[in-house]
Design a protein around this motif. Structure first.
Motif, PDB file in Angstrom:
ATOM      1  N   ASP A  92      -0.433   0.364 -13.482  1.00 22.08           N
ATOM      2  CA  ASP A  92       0.939   0.805 -13.197  1.00 22.08           C
ATOM      3  C   ASP A  92       1.724  -0.183 -12.342  1.00 22.08           C
ATOM      4  N   PHE A  93       1.030  -0.912 -11.475  1.00 21.21           N
ATOM      5  CA  PHE A  93       1.743  -1.851 -10.593  1.00 21.21           C
ATOM      6  C   PHE A  93       0.794  -2.933 -10.116  1.00 21.21           C
ATOM      7  N   ILE A  94       1.367  -3.924  -9.489  1.00 26.07           N
ATOM      8  CA  ILE A  94       0.573  -5.068  -9.025  1.00 26.07           C
ATOM      9  C   ILE A  94       0.947  -5.344  -7.570  1.00 26.07           C
ATOM     10  N   THR A  95      -0.008  -5.831  -6.793  1.00 26.55           N
ATOM     11  CA  THR A  95       0.258  -6.068  -5.369  1.00 26.55           C
ATOM     12  C   THR A  95       0.033  -7.551  -5.048  1.00 26.55           C
ATOM     13  N   SER A  96       0.483  -7.983  -3.868  1.00 24.60           N
ATOM     14  CA  SER A  96       0.423  -9.421  -3.516  1.00 24.60           C
ATOM     15  C   SER A  96      -0.979 -10.029  -3.624  1.00 24.60           C
ATOM     16  N   PRO A  97      -2.049  -9.368  -3.123  1.00 23.45           N
ATOM     17  CA  PRO A  97      -3.364 -10.015  -3.229  1.00 23.45           C
ATOM     18  C   PRO A  97      -3.753 -10.282  -4.682  1.00 23.45           C
ATOM     19  N   GLU A  98      -3.235  -9.475  -5.608  1.00 22.45           N
ATOM     20  CA  GLU A  98      -3.579  -9.642  -7.032  1.00 22.45           C
ATOM     21  C   GLU A  98      -2.810 -10.810  -7.645  1.00 22.45           C
ATOM     22  N   ILE A  99      -1.700 -11.202  -6.998  1.00 24.65           N
ATOM     23  CA  ILE A  99      -0.862 -12.263  -7.567  1.00 24.65           C
ATOM     24  C   ILE A  99      -1.405 -13.641  -7.193  1.00 24.65           C
ATOM     25  N   PRO A 131      -8.034  -0.305   0.420  1.00 26.35           N
ATOM     26  CA  PRO A 131      -8.312  -1.674  -0.074  1.00 26.35           C
ATOM     27  C   PRO A 131      -8.033  -1.912  -1.563  1.00 26.35           C
ATOM     28  N   GLY A 132      -7.540  -0.952  -2.304  1.00 27.06           N
ATOM     29  CA  GLY A 132      -7.191  -1.182  -3.723  1.00 27.06           C
ATOM     30  C   GLY A 132      -8.374  -1.686  -4.525  1.00 27.06           C
ATOM     31  N   ASN A 133      -8.204  -2.845  -5.166  1.00 26.81           N
ATOM     32  CA  ASN A 133      -9.294  -3.411  -5.979  1.00 26.81           C
ATOM     33  C   ASN A 133     -10.286  -4.224  -5.159  1.00 26.81           C
ATOM     34  N   LEU A 158     -14.390  -0.161   5.090  1.00 33.78           N
ATOM     35  CA  LEU A 158     -13.255   0.111   4.199  1.00 33.78           C
ATOM     36  C   LEU A 158     -12.913   1.600   4.211  1.00 33.78           C
ATOM     37  N   VAL A 159     -11.645   1.891   4.522  1.00 34.98           N
ATOM     38  CA  VAL A 159     -11.191   3.285   4.564  1.00 34.98           C
ATOM     39  C   VAL A 159     -10.468   3.568   3.251  1.00 34.98           C
ATOM     40  N   GLU A 160     -11.078   4.383   2.409  1.00 30.94           N
ATOM     41  CA  GLU A 160     -10.546   4.620   1.059  1.00 30.94           C
ATOM     42  C   GLU A 160     -10.789   6.084   0.681  1.00 30.94           C
ATOM     43  N   ILE A 161      -9.714   6.772   0.310  1.00 28.38           N
ATOM     44  CA  ILE A 161      -9.830   8.207   0.015  1.00 28.38           C
ATOM     45  C   ILE A 161     -10.421   8.475  -1.371  1.00 28.38           C
ATOM     46  N   THR A 164     -13.256   6.919  -6.880  1.00 29.11           N
ATOM     47  CA  THR A 164     -13.127   5.985  -8.012  1.00 29.11           C
ATOM     48  C   THR A 164     -12.817   4.585  -7.491  1.00 29.11           C
ATOM     49  N   MET A 165     -11.853   4.496  -6.552  1.00 28.68           N
ATOM     50  CA  MET A 165     -11.491   3.189  -6.002  1.00 28.68           C
ATOM     51  C   MET A 165     -12.620   2.620  -5.144  1.00 28.68           C
ATOM     52  N   GLN A 166     -13.354   3.482  -4.442  1.00 32.76           N
ATOM     53  CA  GLN A 166     -14.511   3.000  -3.660  1.00 32.76           C
ATOM     54  C   GLN A 166     -15.501   2.287  -4.585  1.00 32.76           C
ATOM     55  N   VAL A 168     -14.829   0.920  -7.558  1.00 36.47           N
ATOM     56  CA  VAL A 168     -14.227  -0.342  -8.033  1.00 36.47           C
ATOM     57  C   VAL A 168     -14.463  -1.433  -6.982  1.00 36.47           C
ATOM     58  N   GLN A 169     -14.188  -1.101  -5.707  1.00 38.29           N
ATOM     59  CA  GLN A 169     -14.345  -2.084  -4.616  1.00 38.29           C
ATOM     60  C   GLN A 169     -15.808  -2.494  -4.465  1.00 38.29           C
ATOM     61  N   ALA A 170     -16.705  -1.501  -4.490  1.00 35.22           N
ATOM     62  CA  ALA A 170     -18.136  -1.792  -4.294  1.00 35.22           C
ATOM     63  C   ALA A 170     -18.651  -2.688  -5.423  1.00 35.22           C
ATOM     64  N   ALA A 216      -3.821  -3.309   6.950  1.00 36.14           N
ATOM     65  CA  ALA A 216      -3.330  -2.233   6.079  1.00 36.14           C
ATOM     66  C   ALA A 216      -2.193  -2.825   5.245  1.00 36.14           C
ATOM     67  N   HIS A 217      -2.492  -3.144   3.993  1.00 35.78           N
ATOM     68  CA  HIS A 217      -1.469  -3.725   3.128  1.00 35.78           C
ATOM     69  C   HIS A 217      -1.107  -2.709   2.051  1.00 35.78           C
ATOM     70  N   GLU A 218       0.168  -2.363   1.970  1.00 38.29           N
ATOM     71  CA  GLU A 218       0.635  -1.325   1.040  1.00 38.29           C
ATOM     72  C   GLU A 218      -0.214  -0.063   1.151  1.00 38.29           C
ATOM     73  N   PHE A 219      -0.477   0.336   2.384  1.00 36.72           N
ATOM     74  CA  PHE A 219      -1.242   1.559   2.631  1.00 36.72           C
ATOM     75  C   PHE A 219      -0.331   2.651   3.188  1.00 36.72           C
ATOM     76  N   ASP A 221       2.744   3.178   2.872  1.00 35.08           N
ATOM     77  CA  ASP A 221       3.780   3.757   1.996  1.00 35.08           C
ATOM     78  C   ASP A 221       3.217   4.779   0.997  1.00 35.08           C
ATOM     79  N   VAL A 222       1.893   4.957   0.956  1.00 39.02           N
ATOM     80  CA  VAL A 222       1.375   6.024   0.061  1.00 39.02           C
ATOM     81  C   VAL A 222       1.142   7.321   0.837  1.00 39.02           C
ATOM     82  N   LEU A 223       1.332   7.308   2.149  1.00 40.78           N
ATOM     83  CA  LEU A 223       1.024   8.516   2.933  1.00 40.78           C
ATOM     84  C   LEU A 223       2.160   9.545   2.806  1.00 40.78           C
ATOM     85  N   PRO A 224       1.791  10.835   2.761  1.00 42.46           N
ATOM     86  CA  PRO A 224       2.800  11.885   2.522  1.00 42.46           C
ATOM     87  C   PRO A 224       3.919  11.915   3.567  1.00 42.46           C
TER      88      PRO A 224
HETATM   89  C1  SAM Z   1      -0.862   0.866  -3.096  1.00 38.32           C
HETATM   90  S1  SAM Z   1      -2.608   0.754  -3.071  1.00 38.32           S
HETATM   91  C2  SAM Z   1      -2.783  -0.728  -2.122  1.00 38.32           C
HETATM   92  C3  SAM Z   1      -4.038  -1.463  -2.412  1.00 38.32           C
HETATM   93  C4  SAM Z   1      -4.296  -2.799  -1.710  1.00 38.32           C
HETATM   94  N1  SAM Z   1      -4.137  -2.718  -0.288  1.00 38.32           N
HETATM   95  C5  SAM Z   1      -3.462  -3.902  -2.314  1.00 38.32           C
HETATM   96  O1  SAM Z   1      -2.582  -4.406  -1.624  1.00 38.32           O
HETATM   97  O2  SAM Z   1      -3.705  -4.273  -3.455  1.00 38.32           O
HETATM   98  C6  SAM Z   1      -3.062   2.069  -1.931  1.00 38.32           C
HETATM   99  C7  SAM Z   1      -4.556   2.200  -1.667  1.00 38.32           C
HETATM  100  O3  SAM Z   1      -4.751   3.197  -0.657  1.00 38.32           O
HETATM  101  C8  SAM Z   1      -5.682   4.186  -1.106  1.00 38.32           C
HETATM  102  N2  SAM Z   1      -5.288   5.455  -0.456  1.00 38.32           N
HETATM  103  C9  SAM Z   1      -4.274   6.292  -0.779  1.00 38.32           C
HETATM  104  N3  SAM Z   1      -4.185   7.295   0.127  1.00 38.32           N
HETATM  105  C10 SAM Z   1      -5.157   7.071   1.045  1.00 38.32           C
HETATM  106  C11 SAM Z   1      -5.585   7.756   2.229  1.00 38.32           C
HETATM  107  N4  SAM Z   1      -4.976   8.873   2.653  1.00 38.32           N
HETATM  108  N5  SAM Z   1      -6.622   7.253   2.932  1.00 38.32           N
HETATM  109  C12 SAM Z   1      -7.263   6.108   2.514  1.00 38.32           C
HETATM  110  N6  SAM Z   1      -6.906   5.427   1.391  1.00 38.32           N
HETATM  111  C13 SAM Z   1      -5.871   5.896   0.680  1.00 38.32           C
HETATM  112  C14 SAM Z   1      -5.543   4.163  -2.617  1.00 38.32           C
HETATM  113  O4  SAM Z   1      -6.637   4.727  -3.279  1.00 38.32           O
HETATM  114  C15 SAM Z   1      -5.398   2.655  -2.853  1.00 38.32           C
HETATM  115  O5  SAM Z   1      -6.634   1.999  -2.821  1.00 38.32           O
END
Ligand code: SAM
Length: 319
Positions: A92-99, A131-133, A158-161, A164-166, A168-170, A216-219, A221-224
């Protein structure tokens, strides 16, 4: 004495006895089904995200935007990050470390140069939130290897909710890894090819309190977030409700909600009419500040943001 008389009168009532007798006779032994013959629901039968949201509204009334986001992102079967890896060109999207690998490498050099002003920086605990990927960590480790960090000098946390993503990272970071039992503070552990230990947590609170580099990179902005609008009656919260055709829509709360009372703190810019506040983000930022204050280290947060001039930044991606 009065009570005694009342009891005698009660138990001498003729109709009570037959009804108690009938109830005792009414029980019968029920044969339980053999678990081996039970058909367990499969993941394909799991309710859709929309069904889950609608059922919640039906049962409890309108949701706050924060509750809605929490379900959409973290529902164990249908949550956005729970089903598949969404961060890639095909996703769905791409982030800076992937570029470019330079992104993670430059950040690692920044941490190193700041840490060397404080001391040896060993042993070092690196903590990444979301940590995404796992790409950023791969680039970090490449730099640390060049800077002569040995496997025993550092550990990754690594703090990852999302489980599935855990995974991928592992799979990308480790030569071997395994799930841990429920008593352990981390739910997965592993080791890189060179022997660096890696641990996965679903909450920052469980990460050991040591000198750390926190990234915490692009982390954040996903929080509620909670959303508020200024009305003639004061600040009111935006809620998500359902109409008679089962369509979701925004409505504004009639009364001041508990979140509005708790979260909106003056002084506010006079011309502001919309607010977005994430208590979760504030809580994590506070934890990071306390950790560094007491145990030492550095925090780098890189994310989308604004200077307070924007009102509505929330985009709904569920149809
Ligand atoms: C937008 S991605 C950013 C990934 C990576 N940092 C990057 O720049 O490519 C958000 C990441 O945070 C994880 N995530 C989302 N909500 C979380 C939460 N409450 N606690 C820990 N991880 C969370 C997602 O599963 C995903 O790995």
């Amino acid at each position: 004495m009065n009570n005694c008389r009342h009891l005698i009168r009660l138990y001498s009532r003729p109709l009570l006895l037959p009804s108690i007798w009938k109830r005792a006779k009414g029980y019968k032994v029920v044969k339980r089904p053999d678990p081996k013959t039970l058909k367990m629901p499969s993941l394909a039968d799991a309710p859709s995200l929309m069904d889950i949201i609608k059922e919640k509204i039906r049962l409890n009334g309108p949701l706050t935007v924060a509750e809605y986001m929490h379900i959409v992102i973290t529902n164990p079967t249908e949550g956005y990050y729970m089903k598949k890896d969404v961060i890639s060109e095909a996703g769905d999207f791409i982030t800076s470390p992937e570029i470019s690998q330079m992104f993670g490498e430059i950040l690692a050099l920044w941490f190193y140069s700041e840490t060397s002003k404080m001391g040896t920086g060993k042993p070092l605990q690196i903590v990444e939130l979301g940590p995404g990927n796992g790409t950023l960590m791969i680039d970090f480790l490449r730099v640390l290897n060049r800077l002569n960090y040995k496997p025993n000098d550092l550990s990754l946390h690594l703090v990852e909710i999302s489980s599935t993503m855990q995974l991928v990272q592992a799979n990308r970071l480790c030569a071997k890894h395994n799930e841990c039992d429920i008593e352990s503070p981390y739910n997965r552990e592993g080791q890189t090819v060179s022997g660096i230990k890696i641990y996965w947590y679903n909450d920052l609170k469980k990460v050991p309190l040591n000198f750390s580099w926190y990234i915490a990179h692009e982390f954040f902005d996903v929080l509620p977030i909670h959303k508020f609008e200024h009305t003639e009656n004061g600040w009111r919260e935006l809620l998500i409700d359902m109409d008679e055709n089962q369509k979701l829509y925004y409505r504004i709360s009639g009364e001041e909600t508990p979140s509005a009372k708790l979260l909106i703190r003056p002084p506010l810019q006079a011309d502001r009419t919309e607010l977005e506040i994430s208590p979760r983000a504030l809580g994590i930022a506070r934890q990071l500040a306390e950790r560094v204050d007491v145990h030492g280290g550095l925090v780098l947060i890189a994310d989308y943001g604004h200077e307070g001039e924007k009102g509505d930044t929330f985009r709904v991606g569920v149809s």
